[in-house]
Design an enzyme around this catalytic site. Structure first.
Site, mmCIF file in Angstrom:
data_model
loop_
_atom_site.group_PDB
_atom_site.id
_atom_site.type_symbol
_atom_site.label_atom_id
_atom_site.label_comp_id
_atom_site.label_asym_id
_atom_site.label_seq_id
_atom_site.Cartn_x
_atom_site.Cartn_y
_atom_site.Cartn_z
ATOM 1 N N HIS A 81 0.661 -14.929 10.393
ATOM 2 C CA HIS A 81 1.527 -15.221 11.543
ATOM 3 C C HIS A 81 2.405 -16.430 11.300
ATOM 4 O O HIS A 81 3.547 -16.483 11.736
ATOM 5 C CB HIS A 81 0.674 -15.456 12.789
ATOM 6 C CG HIS A 81 0.273 -14.188 13.433
ATOM 7 N ND1 HIS A 81 -1.015 -13.864 13.702
ATOM 8 C CD2 HIS A 81 1.022 -13.149 13.831
ATOM 9 C CE1 HIS A 81 -1.052 -12.659 14.242
ATOM 10 N NE2 HIS A 81 0.169 -12.209 14.325
ATOM 11 N N ARG A 106 10.773 -1.199 7.790
ATOM 12 C CA ARG A 106 9.336 -1.046 7.487
ATOM 13 C C ARG A 106 8.679 -0.294 8.644
ATOM 14 O O ARG A 106 8.186 -0.905 9.596
ATOM 15 C CB ARG A 106 8.681 -2.417 7.340
ATOM 16 C CG ARG A 106 9.049 -3.174 6.076
ATOM 17 C CD ARG A 106 8.230 -4.465 5.987
ATOM 18 N NE ARG A 106 8.209 -5.045 4.665
ATOM 19 C CZ ARG A 106 8.924 -6.111 4.303
ATOM 20 N NH1 ARG A 106 9.710 -6.706 5.169
ATOM 21 N NH2 ARG A 106 8.847 -6.583 3.079
ATOM 22 N N ASP A 115 5.847 -6.248 -4.587
ATOM 23 C CA ASP A 115 4.806 -5.451 -5.244
ATOM 24 C C ASP A 115 5.066 -5.315 -6.741
ATOM 25 O O ASP A 115 4.125 -5.292 -7.530
ATOM 26 C CB ASP A 115 4.720 -4.062 -4.601
ATOM 27 C CG ASP A 115 3.824 -4.094 -3.373
ATOM 28 O OD1 ASP A 115 2.730 -4.674 -3.466
ATOM 29 O OD2 ASP A 115 4.223 -3.561 -2.320
ATOM 30 N N CYS A 128 14.982 -5.094 -2.291
ATOM 31 C CA CYS A 128 14.607 -5.394 -0.897
ATOM 32 C C CYS A 128 13.357 -6.257 -0.812
ATOM 33 O O CYS A 128 12.825 -6.460 0.267
ATOM 34 C CB CYS A 128 14.436 -4.117 -0.086
ATOM 35 S SG CYS A 128 13.072 -3.099 -0.654
ATOM 36 N N GLU A 176 8.252 -0.257 -7.314
ATOM 37 C CA GLU A 176 7.263 -1.311 -7.060
ATOM 38 C C GLU A 176 6.169 -1.301 -8.118
ATOM 39 O O GLU A 176 5.315 -2.187 -8.163
ATOM 40 C CB GLU A 176 6.613 -1.091 -5.690
ATOM 41 C CG GLU A 176 7.625 -1.040 -4.565
ATOM 42 C CD GLU A 176 6.974 -1.007 -3.203
ATOM 43 O OE1 GLU A 176 6.927 -2.053 -2.558
ATOM 44 O OE2 GLU A 176 6.532 0.078 -2.788
ATOM 45 N N ARG A 185 12.101 3.340 5.284
ATOM 46 C CA ARG A 185 11.000 3.537 4.332
ATOM 47 C C ARG A 185 9.891 4.290 5.051
ATOM 48 O O ARG A 185 9.460 3.883 6.135
ATOM 49 C CB ARG A 185 10.457 2.196 3.836
ATOM 50 C CG ARG A 185 9.254 2.424 2.918
ATOM 51 C CD ARG A 185 8.778 1.156 2.299
ATOM 52 N NE ARG A 185 8.061 0.315 3.235
ATOM 53 C CZ ARG A 185 7.656 -0.916 2.945
ATOM 54 N NH1 ARG A 185 7.934 -1.434 1.764
ATOM 55 N NH2 ARG A 185 7.002 -1.637 3.831
ATOM 56 N N ARG A 239 -0.566 -10.423 -4.633
ATOM 57 C CA ARG A 239 0.585 -11.102 -4.014
ATOM 58 C C ARG A 239 0.177 -12.068 -2.904
ATOM 59 O O ARG A 239 0.978 -12.897 -2.464
ATOM 60 C CB ARG A 239 1.597 -10.077 -3.490
ATOM 61 C CG ARG A 239 1.051 -9.171 -2.427
ATOM 62 C CD ARG A 239 1.989 -8.012 -2.141
ATOM 63 N NE ARG A 239 2.885 -8.278 -1.046
ATOM 64 C CZ ARG A 239 3.702 -7.377 -0.501
ATOM 65 N NH1 ARG A 239 3.752 -6.149 -0.996
ATOM 66 N NH2 ARG A 239 4.476 -7.668 0.498
HETATM 67 C C1 PEP Z 1 8.050 -5.159 -1.755
HETATM 68 O O1 PEP Z 1 6.933 -4.827 -2.180
HETATM 69 O O2 PEP Z 1 8.830 -5.911 -2.377
HETATM 70 C C2 PEP Z 1 8.523 -4.660 -0.457
HETATM 71 C C3 PEP Z 1 9.746 -4.898 -0.033
HETATM 72 O O3 PEP Z 1 7.615 -3.980 0.317
HETATM 73 P P1 PEP Z 1 6.465 -4.704 1.197
HETATM 74 O O4 PEP Z 1 6.688 -6.180 1.106
HETATM 75 O O5 PEP Z 1 6.622 -4.166 2.586
HETATM 76 O O6 PEP Z 1 5.235 -4.225 0.497
HETATM 77 MG MG MG Z 2 5.919 -3.160 -1.227
#
Ligand code: PEP
Ligand code: MG
Length: 549
Positions: free
Chosen positions: A184, A282, A434, A481, A410, A318, A444
Site C-alpha cells: 500500500h 491490469r 517480470d 510497460c 516477461e 491485458r 521482484r
Molecule cells: C511487468 O511484469 O513488467 C508488468 C508490467 O506486469 P506486472 O507488473 O503487472 O506483473
Molecule cells: Mg508482469
C-alpha cells in the site's frame, strides 16, 4: 554523507529532516482478569472507537484508493468473528488488549502463510492491532507525527490509515524499511505523488531530525545532507513539478521521432490528465479479493468505462494475470495447492489451461465493450513463454472478433524467440518487472536483490534490444510497460533501442516527456549503444552519461 539503498517506488526527489512514525503501544504484562464482562465491553468500545476513527479518515481521504483501503480495515475491525474470538480468549483468562493482540496475531499468521498479495496486507492487520490495543489501554493512537514543519516520514511499513491522511505539502517523502513495490505504501505514495523508497536497509536506525535526501526513482537515500542542499533539492523538485504540470502533448524526441507515452491503469478511476492512451490495463484488479469471478456483464461495464473515456485512442487490455504475487481466491480450486515456487508455476496465461472459460468470458466481455465504444482496443496476454502459446492466444482473440492481439514479453524464453512470436501476433509489450525477475532468478519483491533487478543490467537491456530488433524486422510495434519505462533516463535507452511506446503510471509521464523532448533520436541511439556495451548497471548508467548510479 553516506548513502542507503532501497527500492524506489514513487518517482521524484525530496529532502528534509527524518521523523519516525509514532511507535505502536507495547502490551503490559498480562493482568489477572477479575471481571470478564468488563473486558468484553472494553473490546467493544475499542472496536467502536477505532472503526469510527478509520471511517472518519476514509470520509476525509482525498483519494479513492485510500478510502477503499480504510473501509476494508473498518470491515476487518467490525467483523463479528474478531469480537467472538476475543470474547473466547477473555473467557480463557486474557485481558482485553491481550485478547485482541492474540486474535490478530492468528489472522496475521494466516495472511503470511497465504503469501504474495495477502502477505503484503499484513501491515493493515498490524495497524489494526496497534490501534485496538492503544484504544483498550487508553493511549493515543499510533500514527503520523505533526511537528508543524515539512519532514520525511520514516516507518517500518506504512498502514493505509497512515498513508491515506498524508498531506504532500508536509510529508515531503516516505522511506520504509519493509514493504514491496506492490504494498500500500507504494501504491498510495504513487497516487498521492509523494516520492517514496521502500525496503531501505538501515533507515530504522536513523535518529529523528537527521536530514536526508531521497530519490524515489533510483531508491537512493543520502544521509546527512546540509540544510542548504536539502533546500535546493526541494526547490528543484518544485520547479520540475511546475513544468511537468504544464507539460502536454504526445511523446516526441527533440527531432520529432514519436514515442507514444501511455498510461498503466487498473481501472477507469486511474485515468488522470490527458493521456495518449493506455498501454497496460491490469484487469486482474477487477478479480482480486473475490470468491467468484466477475460476471461477463460486470466486466463489460468495467472495460467500457475505460474505452469510452478514450475515444479514438489506443487501449491495451491485458487479460487476467493471476497466480504467484496475485493470488485469486476464486481460482484456488483450479490451481495446484501449495506450489513450492508459485512464480514458476501456473500463473498469467497458464491459468487459461486450467480454467479456459475464465479467458473466453473475458475476451467476450472485452469484445462487447470494444464494439460499443470508439477506443482502439488491443489485447495482450501475460506470461507467455513460447511461440505456440502466443499463436493459440492470438487465435482465441481473433475468434472473439478482437483483431489486434499481442503478448507480453516477461519470460526470457519469449524474448529470445521474439521473431517467431511476431509471426502470429501484431505487437509485443515488454514487462520489465517480470522479465528482470526471471532473467536474474531474483524475486521482484526482494529489496535485498535490488541490484539484480536494476533495469540498467546489461543482460536485460540486451533482451530488450533483441525484441526491438525483431519488431523492426517484422514492421510491428514493440512497447515497454514495466516500471523501467517510467525512469526518464532509461526511457532514452529504450527509445534508442527502437521501442515505440512507453507505458507507466500517469504521474510519471511528464518527466519522461521532458527527457525525450531534450534529446534527438540519434542521441538516444548513442546512449542505448553505450548502455548495451557496458558490463554493470553502474557502468551502463555512466557510459550513457547518466551518472554513476
Ligand atoms: C511487468 O511484469 O513488467 C508488468 C508490467 O506486469 P506486472 O507488473 O503487472 O506483473
Ligand atoms: Mg508482469
Amino acid at each position: 554523507m553516506r548513502e542507503l539503498r532501497g527500492i524506489g517506488v514513487s518517482p521524484g526527489r525530496a529532502a528534509g529532516p527524518v521523523l519516525h512514525l509514532a511507535p505502536p503501544p507495547s502490551l503490559p504484562s498480562p493482568p489477572a482478569v477479575l471481571d470478564a464482562e468488563a473486558e468484553k465491553d472494553s473490546v467493544r468500545r475499542a472496536v467502536a472507537l477505532v472503526a469510527a476513527e478509520l471511517t472518519r479518515r476514509a470520509d476525509a481521504a482525498v483519494e479513492d484508493t485510500a478510502a477503499e483501503v480504510l473501509r476494508a480495515q473498518v470491515l476487518m475491525a467490525t467483523d463479528e468473528t474478531l469480537t467472538d474470538a476475543a470474547d473466547a480468549a477473555i473467557e480463557a483468562g486474557s485481558a482485553a488488549p491481550h485478547a485482541l493482540a492474540a486474535v490478530l496475531a492468528e489472522h496475521r499468521a494466516a495472511f503470511e502463510a497465504a503469501g504474495g498479495y495477502l502477505a503484503e496486507r499484513v501491515s493493515d492487520l498490524d495497524d489494526l492491532r496497534d490501534r485496538l490495543v492503544a484504544a483498550c489501554l487508553g493511549r493515543p493512537m499510533p500514527g503520523v507525527p505533526s511537528p508543524g514543519h515539512p519532514f520525511i516520514l520514516v516507518a517500518r511499513d506504512l498502514a493505509p490509515a497512515d498513508t491515506a491522511g498524508l498531506d504532500p505539502s508536509v510529508v515531503l517523502g516516505l522511506v520504509t524499511a519493509e514493504g514491496g513495490p506492490t504494498s500500500h505504501t507504494a501504491i498510495l505514495a504513487r497516487t498521492l505523488g509523494i516520492p517514496a523508497v521502500v525496503r531501505c536497509t538501515g533507515i530504522s536506525q536513523l535518529a529523528d531530525a537527521v536530514v536526508v535526501a531521497l530519490d524515489g526513482g533510483t531508491g537512493a537515500v543520502s544521509v546527512g545532507v546540509s540544510h542548504d542542499e536539502a533546500a535546493s533539492v526541494n526547490a528543484a523538485a518544485a520547479r520540475l513539478r511546475t513544468s511537468w504540470a504544464a507539460s502536454r502533448g504526445p511523446g516526441r524526441t527533440a527531432d520529432g521521432h514519436p514515442v507514444a507515452l501511455l498510461a498503466n491503469i487498473g481501472g477507469a478511476r486511474d485515468l488522470t490528465g490527458d493521456v495518449e492512451g493506455v498501454g497496460l490495463f491490469r484487469t486482474e484488479l477487477l478479480y482480486l479479493d473475490r470468491t467468484d469471478p466477475p460476471g461477463e456483464q460486470e466486466q463489460v461495464e468495467a472495460y467500457a468505462a475505460v474505452f469510452s473515456a478514450l475515444p479514438g485512442r489506443k487501449v491495451v487490455v491485458r487479460t487476467l494475470d493471476a497466480g504467484a504475487d496475485k493470488p485469486l481466491p476464486f481460482l484456488r480450486g483450479g490451481l495446484p495447492a501449495g506450489e513450492p515456487n508459485p512464480a514458476l508455476g501456473v500463473r498469467g496465461l497458464r491459468v487459461a489451461r486450467r480454467a479456459p472459460q475464465v479467458l473466453s468470458t473475458q475476451l467476450s466481455a472485452i469484445a462487447t465493450a470494444a464494439a460499443a465504444t470508439d477506443a482502439d482496443v488491443w489485447v495482450m496476454a501475460p506470461m507467455v513463454a513460447t511461440p505456440a502459446e502466443a499463436a493459440e492466444f492470438a487465435a482465441a482473440c481473433r475468434a472473439h472478433g478482437l483483431p489486434t492481439t499481442g503478448v507480453m514479453i516477461e519470460v526470457p524464453a519469449a524474448a529470445l524467440r521474439a521473431p517467431a512470436i511476431l509471426r502470429d501476433v501484431d505487437f509485443l509489450s515488454i514487462g520489465t518487472n517480470d522479465l528482470s525477475q526471471y532473467t536474474f532468478a531474483a524475486d521482484r519483491m526482494r529489496g535485498d536483490l535490488a541490484e539484480l533487478l536494476d533495469p540498467w543490467q546489461p543482460a536485460l537491456i540486451a533482451l530488450i534490444a533483441g525484441c526491438a530488433a525483431a519488431g523492426a524486422t517484422a514492421g510491428k510495434p514493440v512497447g515497454v510497460c514495466g516500471e523501467s519505462a517510467a525512469d526518464p533516463d532509461f526511457a532514452l535507452v529504450l527509445t534508442g533501442l527502437g521501442i515505440s511506446s512507453l507505458s507507466m503510471a500517469p504521474r510519471s509521464i511528464p518527466a519522461v516527456r521532458e527527457a525525450l523532448a531534450a534529446h534527438t533520436l540519434q542521441e538516444c541511439r548513442q546512449i542505448a549503444k553505450a548502455a548495451l556495451a557496458a558490463d554493470t548497471p553502474q557502468a551502463a548508467r555512466a557510459a550513457a552519461g547518466r551518472g554513476a548510479g
